[in-house]
Design an enzyme around this catalytic site. Structure first.
Site, PDB file in Angstrom:
ATOM      1  N   TYR A 272      -1.767   8.778   9.770  1.00 16.97           N
ATOM      2  CA  TYR A 272      -1.011   8.832   8.518  1.00 16.97           C
ATOM      3  C   TYR A 272       0.048   7.734   8.469  1.00 16.97           C
ATOM      4  O   TYR A 272       0.195   7.044   7.459  1.00 16.97           O
ATOM      5  CB  TYR A 272      -0.345  10.201   8.357  1.00 16.97           C
TER       6      TYR A 272
ATOM      7  N   SER B 188      13.246   9.858   2.415  1.00 14.87           N
ATOM      8  CA  SER B 188      12.057  10.005   1.584  1.00 14.87           C
ATOM      9  C   SER B 188      12.053  11.327   0.831  1.00 14.87           C
ATOM     10  O   SER B 188      12.430  12.371   1.377  1.00 14.87           O
ATOM     11  CB  SER B 188      10.801   9.908   2.450  1.00 14.87           C
TER      12      SER B 188
ATOM     13  N   GLN C 172      15.403   8.610  -1.859  1.00 18.43           N
ATOM     14  CA  GLN C 172      14.258   8.089  -2.614  1.00 18.43           C
ATOM     15  C   GLN C 172      13.509   9.241  -3.251  1.00 18.43           C
ATOM     16  O   GLN C 172      13.192  10.234  -2.588  1.00 18.43           O
ATOM     17  CB  GLN C 172      13.330   7.299  -1.692  1.00 18.43           C
TER      18      GLN C 172
ATOM     19  N   TYR D 288      10.217  10.553  -5.765  1.00 16.31           N
ATOM     20  CA  TYR D 288       9.018  10.376  -6.573  1.00 16.31           C
ATOM     21  C   TYR D 288       9.241  11.186  -7.842  1.00 16.31           C
ATOM     22  O   TYR D 288       9.478  12.398  -7.774  1.00 16.31           O
ATOM     23  CB  TYR D 288       7.782  10.897  -5.835  1.00 16.31           C
TER      24      TYR D 288
ATOM     25  N   THR E 296      10.851   5.486  -6.748  1.00 19.43           N
ATOM     26  CA  THR E 296       9.582   4.820  -6.462  1.00 19.43           C
ATOM     27  C   THR E 296       8.711   4.905  -7.700  1.00 19.43           C
ATOM     28  O   THR E 296       8.392   5.999  -8.177  1.00 19.43           O
ATOM     29  CB  THR E 296       8.889   5.466  -5.255  1.00 19.43           C
TER      30      THR E 296
ATOM     31  N   ARG F 195      -6.598   7.268  -0.014  1.00 18.50           N
ATOM     32  CA  ARG F 195      -6.226   7.203   1.403  1.00 18.50           C
ATOM     33  C   ARG F 195      -7.409   7.622   2.276  1.00 18.50           C
ATOM     34  O   ARG F 195      -7.408   8.681   2.928  1.00 18.50           O
ATOM     35  CB  ARG F 195      -5.015   8.088   1.671  1.00 18.50           C
TER      36      ARG F 195
ATOM     37  N   LYS G 295      12.044   0.981  -6.932  1.00 13.85           N
ATOM     38  CA  LYS G 295      11.226   0.543  -5.793  1.00 13.85           C
ATOM     39  C   LYS G 295       9.756   0.517  -6.193  1.00 13.85           C
ATOM     40  O   LYS G 295       9.239   1.486  -6.737  1.00 13.85           O
ATOM     41  CB  LYS G 295      11.422   1.483  -4.611  1.00 13.85           C
TER      42      LYS G 295
ATOM     43  N   HIS H 274       4.334  -0.654  -1.457  1.00  9.25           N
ATOM     44  CA  HIS H 274       4.265   0.671  -0.834  1.00  9.25           C
ATOM     45  C   HIS H 274       3.647   0.594   0.565  1.00  9.25           C
ATOM     46  O   HIS H 274       2.938   1.502   1.004  1.00  9.25           O
ATOM     47  CB  HIS H 274       3.443   1.624  -1.709  1.00  9.25           C
TER      48      HIS H 274
END
Length: 425
Positions: free
Chosen positions: A61, A143, A163, A165, A191, A200, A290, A314
């Site tokens: 990860y 985060s 940060q 989302y 972000t 991913r 960001k 990212h």
């Protein structure tokens, strides 16, 4: 030659010169390094050690990116394509790497980038990163995909950044902003490059998911990494219970380990610049965007009221094939750098990388994965060691470049190199 014949600037003896300490490095507590850190000489060494320490899904990860890792590779190769043009016989005894950023003086031109799920890589990982950054006087960005409550991190390091989302609904956005503000964070980093979930594939191949699904393979991966299992995972369970995603919204999210619970990502593909303006109207602290990668978006972000931007792809974890931030940095810095700080992250592993970014217009840089690896294998001393390595490299390279301040760096100190080996993966 008598002392009166000594040219000006050469009065110090050879012994004085040999005993002069390196100038301008970040000062951390003078303690002997733990044995496990004594062979760590560069940031890349932390990754090698972390591969042996972390279970396969966790390391996969942290280290992986999207699809073919093309963007991740370009983040490195962009730096390798540039070489320095040093100046010599300049007095570099007064060199300093201190910088001013968003109204605060920092000891070095780099900070710790937001890295999700850090507390799964290292015991109380977000707190470890925050404390080491606070001790060194560099910024740490917590985060939004973290497993420790943001209030705890703000208490451990009141100067940390947060940060986020963006949630997809205005009421959730405002609820999260209120919580972050009440915790005492002064800088909010939005972000903006996650409109849809990235592909991913590396996570699937390594057995990683959020939440993690109990399985025999997952149990085996933990058993063959007993140090991590005992000192990170089981220690966390015994002292703090099952970790949850704590900070995606104003309320608690899903546990990190569950068979049937799904993590709430929420639809975000409708988010637009008006949502950023809504946040600017509500948020009274510093606001940083960001994930900016185009000159046009940088100008829109500036006009929308942000106080700074982080040029970032990212870490190669979103759109595979996106170019390195270093490649678009000069155009973005030229467009908006005079009105707000242009920061960047992605691919920085050496002090020379930091200096190349600054020469191309970056006011500041952030580093992610190496600091998580450092926390995983060495805790807070490991992170402090990583900070010292990078800071010492910057100071040494400034001396070899022939500069005393970062403001002396410009694109004229760089040349593009042809035929660079791009075999690194």
């Amino acid at each position: 030659m008598s002392s009166s014949d000594t040219p000006r600037g050469m009065e110090r003896s050879t012994a004085d010169l040999e005993s002069t300490p390196v100038k301008g490095i970040v000062q951390t507590p003078p303690a002997a390094l733990p044995r496990r850190l004594r062979r760590i000489l560069a940031l890349d060494d932390f990754e090698i050690a972390a591969r042996r320490h972390l279970p396969r899904p966790i390391f996969g990860y942290v280290s992986g990116a999207a699809e073919t890792n093309a963007s991740l590779r370009d983040n490195w190769s962009a730096f390798e394509e540039l070489g320095f043009v040093p100046r010599v016989l300049t007095d570099v005894s007064k060199r300093t790497q201190k910088v001013e950023l968003l109204g605060r003086a920092y000891a070095a031109p780099f900070g710790i980038a937001p890295m999700g799920i850090s507390a799964l890589s290292a015991y109380r990982g977000d707190l470890v990163l925050a404390r080491a950054a606070g001790q060194a006087n560099i910024p740490m960005v917590m985060s939004g995909s973290s497993l420790i409550r943001l209030e705890e991190v703000a208490k451990a390091n009141p100067a940390a950044w947060f940060q986020a989302y963006l949630p997809g609904e205005p009421d959730r956005i405002l609820g999260l902003l209120e919580r972050v503000e009440q915790a005492g964070f002064g800088t909010l980093v939005l972000t903006v490059d996650t409109a849809v979930l990235a592909n991913r594939e590396n996570n699937v191949r390594s057995g990683f998911s959020t939440p993690l699904r109990p399985s025999l393979r997952l149990a085996w991966d933990g058993m063959i990494r007993p140090n991590w299992t005992l000192n990170t995972f089981l220690r966390t369970l015994l002292k703090h219970g099952m970790p949850h995603f704590e900070n995606s919204y104003a309320t608690r999210g899903a546990p990190i380990l569950a068979r049937s619970v799904m993590r709430d990502f929420g639809a975000k593909d409708h988010l637009n610049w008006r949502h950023l303006e809504l946040i600017r109207e509500r948020w009274t602290g510093h606001l940083v965007g960001k994930g900016i990668m185009s000159r046009e978006d940088a100008c829109i972000a500036r006009d929308s009221g942000v106080d700074g931007i982080i040029v970032s792809n990212h870490g190669g974890r979103q759109l595979d094939g996106t170019v390195s931030p270093l490649r678009v940095l000069p155009a973005i810095a030229d467009a908006v750098g005079a009105t707000m700080p242009v920061m960047m992250d992605g691919g920085i592993r050496r002090g020379s990388d930091v200096l190349k970014a600054i020469a191309l217009g970056a006011a500041f840089v952030f580093v992610g994965r190496p600091f998580v690896y450092a926390a995983a294998i060495g805790g807070e001393p490991g992170v402090s060691h990583a900070i010292n390595i990078l800071s010492t490299e910057i100071s040494r390279n400034m001396g070899l470049l022939g500069i005393n301040s970062l403001g002396e760096l410009g694109p004229e100190r760089l040349l593009r190199i042809r035929g660079v080996d791009e075999s690194r993966s």
